[in-house]
Design an enzyme around this catalytic site. Structure first.
Site, PDB file in Angstrom:
ATOM      1  CB  VAL A  38      -0.908   0.134   1.439  1.00 59.31           C
ATOM      2  CG1 VAL A  38      -1.804   1.161   1.265  1.00 59.31           C
ATOM      3  CG2 VAL A  38      -1.815  -1.350   1.232  1.00 59.31           C
ATOM      4  CB  VAL A  76      -0.448   7.727  -2.053  1.00 65.59           C
ATOM      5  CG1 VAL A  76      -0.789   8.640  -2.797  1.00 65.59           C
ATOM      6  CG2 VAL A  76      -1.583   6.717  -1.992  1.00 65.59           C
ATOM      7  NE  ARG A 111      -2.525  14.547   4.925  1.00 64.22           N
ATOM      8  CZ  ARG A 111      -2.149  13.367   5.217  1.00 64.22           C
ATOM      9  NH1 ARG A 111      -2.294  12.412   4.512  1.00 64.22           N
ATOM     10  NH2 ARG A 111      -1.274  13.345   6.232  1.00 64.22           N
ATOM     11  CG  LEU A 122      -4.811   5.143   1.686  1.00 60.96           C
ATOM     12  CD1 LEU A 122      -4.178   3.794   1.287  1.00 60.96           C
ATOM     13  CD2 LEU A 122      -4.106   5.483   3.187  1.00 60.96           C
ATOM     14  CB  THR A 123     -10.240   7.369   0.616  1.00 59.68           C
ATOM     15  OG1 THR A 123      -9.804   7.695   1.939  1.00 59.68           O
ATOM     16  CG2 THR A 123     -11.800   6.950   0.954  1.00 59.68           C
ATOM     17  CE1 TYR A 134      -4.258   0.518   4.986  1.00 62.01           C
ATOM     18  CE2 TYR A 134      -2.421   0.599   6.873  1.00 62.01           C
ATOM     19  CZ  TYR A 134      -2.900   0.700   5.309  1.00 62.01           C
ATOM     20  OH  TYR A 134      -2.004   0.703   4.452  1.00 62.01           O
ATOM     21  CG  PHE A 187       1.336 -10.346   5.211  1.00 62.95           C
ATOM     22  CD1 PHE A 187       0.508  -9.358   4.626  1.00 62.95           C
ATOM     23  CD2 PHE A 187       0.941 -10.992   6.435  1.00 62.95           C
ATOM     24  CE1 PHE A 187      -0.622  -8.872   5.357  1.00 62.95           C
ATOM     25  CE2 PHE A 187       0.120 -10.460   6.953  1.00 62.95           C
ATOM     26  CZ  PHE A 187      -0.883  -9.346   6.460  1.00 62.95           C
TER      27      PHE A 187
END
Length: 411
Positions: free
Chosen positions: A83, A85, A91, A95-96, A124, A411
């Site tokens: 994950v 950005v 901002r 991600l959302t 998260y 992981f």
């Protein structure tokens, strides 16, 4: 072309995917070897990208695995990784959008949970994840540690191929007896045992590590570990530090004997083992339990419940009881009021109109799911609204586990 979109990557975009993810994680650009070592892995997994005006600016991927549960058994889940950005595009909601698409994909695939290991605590919870297991680092004073019980079984040094076979077998049995573990495929087994390079800067360490198998009195392999030693000779006296790279023990006896082995190696004064469960019984095996110190306790595995009935009926329960949970989920997957009736013989969980015993955010349900964190602890933190007196205590008793959940890998 949409200004912002989330989509699955094409095969020719794998190098860009890796580069964006590494940039976000403050890592150098990938070499050709890095890309090639991951091409087949990422090509077979669910890789999503956030696109901003035609450019890939965010990444995430999910691989299918199983999470071992209290009471035995395992639940198919999606494990989230990679994950990130780009720092130039934070901002802006990327991600959302990625996490929203990923949860929708998990729901469509019928996965009751998604799991991940978070780089930072605050990230998260916004998407419904709760911290479901903790881990720590154990430091063992190898020079002074003495065990109460006499040695059993035998320990043998093995080569990489033999270690891979033993470790894979022992890890599978370790996972089966310890809730919170995940299952791994053959590729990961080859990587973690040093048979396959992944070009992450640790290949040589995994290849060169000394590898050990422990066999019980019947000659069955029940434990495996790999270790390296950093030598130090202050004042011309040995003060080596041993670091365990991987450890699996299918029985408590094997766990104890692997620890004993770490104290038997010449020139080693300290053994560092992690991640380990915070309730590791090691101190109680020792004549002086203070020879083992536990530090760096940290959040490890995070879980997000997607399908409440499937998740709650899959795990086992030591005692019988019933509970009505009102789950609040802004993401829309797990929200509702659910009646759980559970016991040692199984469980049912169905939608209900009955009054709620507890009202909880979906993140708290994830944190309590495996039993590592009690409902009482979560209630003390203000994460649970008790709608009926005594409901927190009933929920705590119902979700209790014989063995504290723990995940021994990342992981």
């Amino acid at each position: 072309m949409a200004a912002h979109e989330v989509r699955t990557i094409r095969d020719d975009e794998i190098p860009t995917f890796i580069d964006v993810q590494r940039t976000a994680m403050l890592m150098p650009p990938p070499s050709e070897a890095v890309v090639e070592s991951r091409r087949d892995l990422y090509g077979s997994q669910r890789c999503l990208v956030a696109v901003d005006e035609g450019r890939i600016v965010g990444t995430t991927r999910t691989f299918a695995t199983e999470l071992t549960l209290p009471g035995g058994g395992a639940l198919p889940v999606g494990a989230v990784s990679s994950v990130g950005v780009l720092p130039t595009h934070r901002r802006r909601g990327h991600l959302t959008r990625l996490m929203t698409a990923q949860l929708a994909d998990a729901a469509e695939r019928g996965e009751a949970l998604t799991i991940l290991i978070s780089a930072e605590w605050p990230i998260y919870g916004r998407y419904g994840y709760g911290m479901v297991t903790e881990a720590c680092t154990v430091r063992l004073d190898a020079a002074t540690a003495a065990f109460r019980a006499a040695p059993t079984g035998r320990t043998e040094l093995v080569d990489a191929k033999a270690y891979r076979d033993v470790f894979a077998d022992v890890y599978a049995r370790t996972a089966a007896r310890t809730p919170g573990h995940i299952t791994w495929d053959d590729v990961w087994m080859d990587i973690t045992t040093g048979l396959r390079d992944i070009h992450d800067g640790q290949d040589e360490q995994r290849r060169d590590a000394r590898k050990v198998a422990w066999y019980d009195g019947a000659g069955v392999a029940q434990g495996a570990l790999a270790y390296t030693v950093a030598e130090s000779w202050p004042g011309n006296r040995p003060r080596g530090t041993l670091t365990v790279l991987s450890l699996a023990a299918a029985t408590e006896e094997a766990e104890r004997e692997l620890y004993r082995f770490l104290t038997s190696i010449d020139w080693v004064s300290e053994a560092v083992v992690g991640p380990r469960p915070p309730d590791d019984p090691l101190p109680f095996h020792l004549v002086d339990g203070r020879a083992a110190t536990f530090g760096d306790v940290f959040d490890h595995l995070w879980a997000r419940v997607v399908d409440v009935p499937r998740a709650l009926t899959a795990r086992g329960y030591l005692s019988a009881g019933s509970l009505v949970l009102a789950v609040v989920d802004a993401g829309g997957h797990a929200g509702g009021r659910w009646a759980l009736d559970a016991g040692p013989d199984g469980a049912t969980c169905t939608p209900t109109d009955r009054p709620a015993d507890l009202t909880v955010p979906v993140s708290a349900l994830g944190a309590a799911y495996l039993g590592a964190h009690t409902w009482a602890r979560l209630a003390a933190a203000g994460l649970v609204d008790e709608e009926r007196p005594g409901a927190v205590a009933r929920a705590t008793a119902l979700f209790a586990t014989e063995r504290r959940p723990f995940c021994s890998t990342g992981f």
